[in-house]
Enzyme design. Sequence first.
Site, PDB file in Angstrom:
ATOM      1  N   SER A 164       0.715  -0.983   0.219  1.00  0.00           N
ATOM      2  CA  SER A 164       0.358   0.021  -0.227  1.00  0.00           C
ATOM      3  C   SER A 164       0.962   1.070   0.362  1.00  0.00           C
ATOM      4  O   SER A 164       2.368   1.227   0.725  1.00  0.00           O
ATOM      5  CB  SER A 164      -0.802  -0.350   1.451  1.00  0.00           C
ATOM      6  OG  SER A 164      -1.689   1.357   0.899  1.00  0.00           O
ATOM      7  N   TYR A 177      -2.569   0.198  10.026  1.00  0.00           N
ATOM      8  CA  TYR A 177      -2.791  -0.888   8.650  1.00  0.00           C
ATOM      9  C   TYR A 177      -1.337  -0.155   8.052  1.00  0.00           C
ATOM     10  O   TYR A 177      -1.099  -0.873   7.553  1.00  0.00           O
ATOM     11  CB  TYR A 177      -4.323   0.137   8.295  1.00  0.00           C
ATOM     12  CG  TYR A 177      -3.928  -0.554   6.594  1.00  0.00           C
ATOM     13  CD1 TYR A 177      -4.641  -1.793   6.364  1.00  0.00           C
ATOM     14  CD2 TYR A 177      -3.954   0.703   5.613  1.00  0.00           C
ATOM     15  CE1 TYR A 177      -4.843  -1.717   5.152  1.00  0.00           C
ATOM     16  CE2 TYR A 177      -3.786   0.207   4.654  1.00  0.00           C
ATOM     17  CZ  TYR A 177      -4.563  -1.245   3.582  1.00  0.00           C
ATOM     18  OH  TYR A 177      -4.873  -1.346   2.250  1.00  0.00           O
TER      19      TYR A 177
END
Length: 281
Positions: A164, A177
Amino acid sequence: MMNLPLNIDFTEKVVVITGAGGVICGTMARAFAQAGAKVAALDLNEDAVKKLAEELKAEGFTCEGYKANVLDPEALKEVHDRVLADLGPCDILVNGAGGNNPRATTDNEYQHEAKEGQKTFFDLDAGGVDFVFKLNFQGTLLPTQTFAQDMVERQSGCILNISSMNAYIPLTKIPAYSGAKAAVSNFTQWLATHFAGSGIRCNAIAPGFLVTNQNRALLFNADGTPTERSAKILAGTPTHRFVDSEELLGATFFLCDDRAASAITGVVLPVDAGFAAYSGV
């Protein structure tokens, strides 16, 4: 039928994709099937992958859907045995299962702006943080332990992880995250080194900001207008747009092709509409 980005033939390749019930990996499953692969679509949401498989079969492609908990080693072994019997040994593994959890997310971007009743950094739930790390990191490690054994036995194969943009620069509100995806990027390099002598390449893509089922409510209000956070994302992206899931396919196909990317292993490729390159000034 999608317009595939590269003329790469994956005929007879067995492609195992976790998280295939979601937007990103569901798109990848469709693309690999359309490119001739035999696709094993894995997800905790069995209905989603069964529906995907039925649709692809109706179009003349090869896909089987399997319920799979990427945090359960025994369940993964059972799924592996079924994939082996149905389609054959795994040639390409796409580790796409992952996600965030509200319990590991703050309500405010900055502590000094916190208002009474908001969930701050000090209110983050330890169990929620642990879940996010397990889902993203162990949810990549455990399927690799299960399916990469097929590759070691044949001294060939490819692993593609989904990292990501958070792995490069952490976003506000989502510390768990961001940290978990940074671990996925690091693990990608570790795997590339570990399997270098086994004929297995391991890379990752780092998608920019897509609109998915998980983040739709964070990016758009109920009336369809962008949220404040969505506006900040677009302002920080020089092309001023979100990335579409189909725009990940070029990088995915390239990195998974043993001819085109034969000397590429251990890289994390951003597909982000320029987000990582822009300083905001």
